[in-house]
Design an enzyme around this catalytic site. Structure first.
Site, PDB file in Angstrom:
ATOM      1  N   THR A 148       0.847  -1.185   0.000  1.00  0.00           N
ATOM      2  CA  THR A 148       0.000   0.000   0.000  1.00  0.00           C
ATOM      3  C   THR A 148       0.892   1.247   0.000  1.00  0.00           C
ATOM      4  O   THR A 148       1.822   1.348   0.800  1.00  0.00           O
ATOM      5  CB  THR A 148      -0.922   0.012   1.222  1.00  0.00           C
ATOM      6  OG1 THR A 148      -1.656  -1.211   1.248  1.00  0.00           O
ATOM      7  CG2 THR A 148      -1.903   1.169   1.150  1.00  0.00           C
ATOM      8  N   GLU A 168      -6.916 -10.707   6.841  1.00  0.00           N
ATOM      9  CA  GLU A 168      -5.969 -11.453   7.667  1.00  0.00           C
ATOM     10  C   GLU A 168      -6.487 -12.862   7.906  1.00  0.00           C
ATOM     11  O   GLU A 168      -7.678 -13.076   8.155  1.00  0.00           O
ATOM     12  CB  GLU A 168      -5.801 -10.732   9.010  1.00  0.00           C
ATOM     13  CG  GLU A 168      -4.842 -11.414   9.949  1.00  0.00           C
ATOM     14  CD  GLU A 168      -5.078 -11.007  11.383  1.00  0.00           C
ATOM     15  OE1 GLU A 168      -4.612 -11.726  12.271  1.00  0.00           O
ATOM     16  OE2 GLU A 168      -5.750  -9.983  11.603  1.00  0.00           O
ATOM     17  N   LYS A 212      -7.554   1.650  -3.273  1.00  0.00           N
ATOM     18  CA  LYS A 212      -7.097   0.960  -2.061  1.00  0.00           C
ATOM     19  C   LYS A 212      -7.371   1.799  -0.813  1.00  0.00           C
ATOM     20  O   LYS A 212      -7.928   1.306   0.184  1.00  0.00           O
ATOM     21  CB  LYS A 212      -5.598   0.668  -2.186  1.00  0.00           C
ATOM     22  CG  LYS A 212      -4.924   0.154  -0.923  1.00  0.00           C
ATOM     23  CD  LYS A 212      -5.417  -1.213  -0.532  1.00  0.00           C
ATOM     24  CE  LYS A 212      -4.606  -1.767   0.633  1.00  0.00           C
ATOM     25  NZ  LYS A 212      -5.143  -3.050   1.098  1.00  0.00           N
ATOM     26  N   ASN A 256     -10.463   0.837   2.064  1.00  0.00           N
ATOM     27  CA  ASN A 256     -10.176   0.552   3.471  1.00  0.00           C
ATOM     28  C   ASN A 256     -10.750   1.622   4.398  1.00  0.00           C
ATOM     29  O   ASN A 256     -11.174   1.318   5.516  1.00  0.00           O
ATOM     30  CB  ASN A 256      -8.665   0.418   3.688  1.00  0.00           C
ATOM     31  CG  ASN A 256      -8.185  -0.988   3.390  1.00  0.00           C
ATOM     32  OD1 ASN A 256      -8.979  -1.922   3.265  1.00  0.00           O
ATOM     33  ND2 ASN A 256      -6.879  -1.160   3.265  1.00  0.00           N
ATOM     34  N   CYS A 272      -4.027  -2.646   8.193  1.00  0.00           N
ATOM     35  CA  CYS A 272      -4.366  -1.690   7.135  1.00  0.00           C
ATOM     36  C   CYS A 272      -5.193  -0.486   7.559  1.00  0.00           C
ATOM     37  O   CYS A 272      -4.871   0.642   7.183  1.00  0.00           O
ATOM     38  CB  CYS A 272      -5.108  -2.422   6.006  1.00  0.00           C
ATOM     39  SG  CYS A 272      -4.092  -3.665   5.177  1.00  0.00           S
ATOM     40  N   ASP A 297      -4.125   3.353   6.653  1.00  0.00           N
ATOM     41  CA  ASP A 297      -4.713   3.811   5.396  1.00  0.00           C
ATOM     42  C   ASP A 297      -5.631   5.010   5.602  1.00  0.00           C
ATOM     43  O   ASP A 297      -5.676   5.921   4.768  1.00  0.00           O
ATOM     44  CB  ASP A 297      -5.474   2.669   4.727  1.00  0.00           C
ATOM     45  CG  ASP A 297      -4.536   1.598   4.162  1.00  0.00           C
ATOM     46  OD1 ASP A 297      -3.321   1.711   4.390  1.00  0.00           O
ATOM     47  OD2 ASP A 297      -5.027   0.658   3.508  1.00  0.00           O
TER      48      ASP A 297
END
Length: 413
Positions: free
Chosen positions: A121, A148, A205, A209, A261, A265
Site C-alpha cells: 500500500t 488477515e 485501495k 479501506n 491496514c 490507510d
C-alpha cells in the site's frame, strides 16, 4: 514464466503460493527464520489454506530464499510486497523498505526490461513518481484486498482484480494484462478486471479501506450511544442492519478499528486530502481515538478505579491496586496478529491513569509487553484481574463473563 516475489508476509506469500501452481516463483525475504520455515514446508503466518498448501507443496514451483542473486536469476516479473507503515511524524507512509526493494531489484535486473508490480500500500501519486525518480517506466500498482488469515482464499476468490499504471506505454499495458491474466487464471470465473491509471488504483485501495473503517466506527458510535443511554445495542444494530441497503456485516462493535491496514490507510488518506475540502475522513480518525477513550473509562469504572491509583477501602484507607487484565492482544478470535490492535490503545490509556495492567496472550514469548506483565497461567490471570478486557469473546473466556468487559455483542451471545 519466472516470477520474483519480494516480501513474504501474508500478501507476498499468498501470491507466491498462488502463482507457483503454474509459474516458477522465487520468494525473497530478509527474515532468516521465515525463509527457514518455508523451506521446511511450514507457514510462518496463520492462514489455514496456506498451511494446507505448504503441506502439499510438491506440486508448487516455489523457492523461498535470502539470496537476491538466486531470487532474481532469469526473472521476467517482479512483485513487490514490502511493508509500508504509517509514520505519524512525517504524516506519510514510510516507504523506505519498499524503496530499498525497488533499488535492489533494478540493480539485479540491470540491462533487462522487467515490470515491477507493487502490491504494497502506497500514498497517492507514489507509483507515478517512480518513473521520474529512477528514469525508467517499469512500475505498475495492483491493490490487494486481503483479509488477515484468509489471504490465499481471497486471492482464489477475489472481489475484483485491479492493475494501474501508465497504460499509454505499450510495455506497461502488456505487462498489466499479463499480470491480471496470471491472477484471473487462478481466480473464480467472471472476476471483474479493471485497468486504470496508477493514481486511480492507489485511491481505490485507500478509499476502500477507509470506508470499511468508517463502517466499524459508525457501529462503534452506535454502541457507545446505546451503552450511555441504557439501550440494548444488539437490538438497535439488528434493526438497522436488516435494511438491505445497509446489510448485516461489519457491524459487531469493538474497541476500535486496528490491524495491518485500516489505521494507517485512513491516516494516509487524510494526509492526501491536503488542500482538498474534507471533514469526514478527519472525523473518522478522531472517532476511533474517542472510542478508545470511552472503552478505557468504562473498564476503569468496572474495576472500581475513579481517578486514583488505588481503590479506597473503608474509612478512606487505600485498598489494593486496581488490576485490569487484557485478554488477548489480537484483533479477532483465531488471529495471530496484534500489530496496531485497538486494545493496545486502550491499554495505554488505562496505564496512563495509573492502573496496573496484566496481559494474557499465549502467542507472546516475552514475559512483559510494553511494561505490562504477561501472565501465562490463565486461572491466575482471572483471579488477579478486577476486570478483564476482551475485544472478542471466545470459548476460553466465556466462563468468566462476570469479570469481562467487552463490546462483542454477537460473540458473547
Amino acid at each position: 514464466m519466472r516470477i520474483t516475489v519480494v516480501g513474504l508476509g501474508y500478501v507476498g506469500l499468498s501470491l507466491a503460493i498462488l502463482l507457483s501452481e503454474k509459474e516458477e516463483v522465487r520468494g525473497l525475504d530478509v527474515d532468516e527464520r521465515k525463509v527457514s520455515l518455508l523451506k521446511k514446508g511450514i507457514s510462518p503466518i496463520k492462514d489455514s489454506l496456506i498451511e494446507n498448501w505448504m503441506e502439499h507443496r510438491d506440486g508448487l514451483s516455489f523457492l523461498p530464499t535470502l539470496d537476491p542473486e538466486e531470487a532474481y536469476e532469469g526473472t521476467e516479473m517482479v512483485i513487490l510486497a514490502a511493508p509500508t507503515d504509517y509514520d505519524p511524524r512525517k504524516n506519510y507512509f514510510d516507504t523506505s523498505k519498499l524503496e530499498k526493494a525497488i533499488e535492489l531489484g533494478l540493480r539485479m535486473t540491470e540491462g533487462r526490461k522487467v515490470p515491477f508490480i507493487i502490491k504494497s500500500t502506497v500514498p497517492f501519486g507514489y507509483t507515478a513518481s517512480l518513473k521520474e525518480k529512477y528514469g525508467r517506466n517499469l512500475f505498475l500498482f495492483s491493490p490487494e484486498f486481503l483479509r488477515e488469515s484468509h489471504a490465499l482464499a481471497d486471492n482464489l476468490h477475489p472481489s475484483r482484480i485491479i492493475v494501474g499504471g501508465d497504460l499509454s506505454d505499450p510495455f506497461l499495458k502488456e505487462s498489466a494484462v499479463r499480470f491480471a491474466n496470471l491472477l484471473r487464471d487462478q481466480a473464480d470465473q467472471g472476476t471483474p478486471v479493471l485497468f486504470m491509471g496508477s493514481g486511480e488504483a492507489e485511491s481505490v485501495k485507500l478509499f476502500a479501506n477507509t470506508y470499511l473503517a468508517l463502517r466499524v466506527a459508525f457501529f462503534n458510535e452506535l454502541d457507545t450511544f446505546a451503552e450511555v443511554r441504557g439501550l440494548r445495542a444488539g437490538d438497535v444494530i439488528r434493526g438497522v442492519s436488516l435494511d438491505p441497503r445497509i446489510g448485516d456485516f461489519y457491524n459487531n462493535p469493538s474497541f476500535g478499528y486496528g490491524g495491518y491496514c485500516l489505521p494507517k490507510d485512513t491516516k494516509q488518506l487524510r494526509a492526501s486530502f491536503e488542500n482538498v475540502p474534507e471533514t469526514l475522513i478527519s472525523a473518522l480518525v478522531e472517532s476511533n481515538r474517542l472510542r478508545k477513550d470511552f472503552i478505557a473509562e468504562r473498564a476503569l469504572e468496572r474495576a472500581g478505579f475513579f481517578g486514583t491509583s488505588h481503590e479506597l477501602g473503608e474509612n478512606g484507607v487505600p485498598g489494593k491496586d486496581v488490576v485490569v487484565g487484557v485478554y488477548r492482544l489480537t484483533m479477532k478470535s483465531g488471529s495471530d496478529n496484534f500489530r496496531s490492535s485497538s486494545i493496545q490503545g486502550v491499554m495505554k490509556r488505562i496505564k496512563a491513569k495509573g492502573a496496573k495492567v496484566i496481559v494474557f496472550e499465549p502467542i507472546l514469548k516475552e514475559d512483559s509487553f510494553f511494561g505490562s506483565e504477561v501472565v501465562r497461567d490463565f486461572d491466575r490471570f482471572v483471579h488477579e484481574s478486577d476486570v478483564i478486557l476482551a475485544n472478542r469473546v471466545d470459548e476460553k473466556i466465556r466462563p468468566c463473563m462476570d469479570k469481562v468487559y467487552t463490546r462483542d455483542l454477537f460473540g458473547r451471545d
